[in-house]
Motif scaffolding. Sequence first.
Motif, PDB file in Angstrom:
ATOM      1  N   ARG A 105     -18.817  23.922  36.576  1.00  0.00           N
ATOM      2  CA  ARG A 105     -17.583  23.629  35.737  1.00  0.00           C
ATOM      3  C   ARG A 105     -16.515  24.395  36.423  1.00  0.00           C
ATOM      4  O   ARG A 105     -16.706  25.574  36.625  1.00  0.00           O
ATOM      5  CB  ARG A 105     -17.436  23.886  34.173  1.00  0.00           C
ATOM      6  N   ARG A 106     -14.916  23.720  36.795  1.00  0.00           N
ATOM      7  CA  ARG A 106     -14.076  24.297  37.362  1.00  0.00           C
ATOM      8  C   ARG A 106     -12.929  24.566  36.345  1.00  0.00           C
ATOM      9  O   ARG A 106     -12.447  23.338  35.663  1.00  0.00           O
ATOM     10  CB  ARG A 106     -13.533  23.591  38.562  1.00  0.00           C
ATOM     11  N   HIS A 107     -12.255  25.521  36.492  1.00  0.00           N
ATOM     12  CA  HIS A 107     -11.169  25.809  35.490  1.00  0.00           C
ATOM     13  C   HIS A 107      -9.933  25.996  36.454  1.00  0.00           C
ATOM     14  O   HIS A 107      -9.169  27.087  36.292  1.00  0.00           O
ATOM     15  CB  HIS A 107     -11.381  27.205  34.660  1.00  0.00           C
ATOM     16  N   ARG A 111     -10.926  29.681  39.594  1.00  0.00           N
ATOM     17  CA  ARG A 111     -11.699  30.022  38.645  1.00  0.00           C
ATOM     18  C   ARG A 111     -12.941  28.737  38.227  1.00  0.00           C
ATOM     19  O   ARG A 111     -12.343  27.650  38.198  1.00  0.00           O
ATOM     20  CB  ARG A 111     -11.137  30.333  37.319  1.00  0.00           C
ATOM     21  N   ARG A 130     -19.022  33.149  35.009  1.00  0.00           N
ATOM     22  CA  ARG A 130     -17.790  32.806  35.482  1.00  0.00           C
ATOM     23  C   ARG A 130     -17.241  33.758  36.347  1.00  0.00           C
ATOM     24  O   ARG A 130     -17.091  34.861  36.588  1.00  0.00           O
ATOM     25  CB  ARG A 130     -16.831  32.960  33.987  1.00  0.00           C
TER      26      ARG A 130
END
Length: 230
Positions: A105-107, A111, A130
Amino acid sequence: GLRARLPASRDNDGALRMSSGQNFLRGGCAALQRHRPLRSRMLPRLHLRRSIFGASDSWLPKPPARCFEREEVVGWAPEILFDIVADVELYSEFVPLCSASRIVRRHGPDRFDAVLGIGYLGLSEEYTSRVTLSRGTSPAIVVAEALDARLFTRMRSEWTFSPASAGGCRLALRVDMQLRAHSHDQLLRSVMGTFAEQQVFAFRRRCAELHGDDSAALVRGSLRQGGAAS
């Protein structure tokens, strides 16, 4: 039955008197009746004892928190080392003990969450970390912190990259680690003493494979490894 075959006698007034064998049987049956509830009450206690001395050692104090640090000056530019450390998906190809590495997952651009695997002897564990990239800061920083590890109470690594005064890059790694189980702590203790050193060496070797040898030959290492964090 058995009672009918045991001899009996009558006393002086004609009343039937039981023999010693019949008295023994009656006393034994009464004893069994008295102890049956006690045995039932003991079963949960025995079950609890099995669970305490089984695979789980959660009743023991937690293993100690450990901190590992390594600092070196190398001849490659900080940007080169930063990009190699930030490329987490390739960790399983060259990082010691890393059996899996994939981004889930990318934020945003700086990040993301990555699943990392640890494989050592009979130990196999995957956890989500993370990862935060700080490229424009001075020094540049890459931080990875475990989110849902069953193996760790805490697992955090921080890489810093800054220009060295004599050229090249001043590279530093700090790892804060606390395992949940004493059995895992004992298993990994043999590699903990050189954990940060092995990590830095693996990334230096990867950098040499992709960008050539460290031409500046500025390799000055200092290992500061504490068995337990203060």
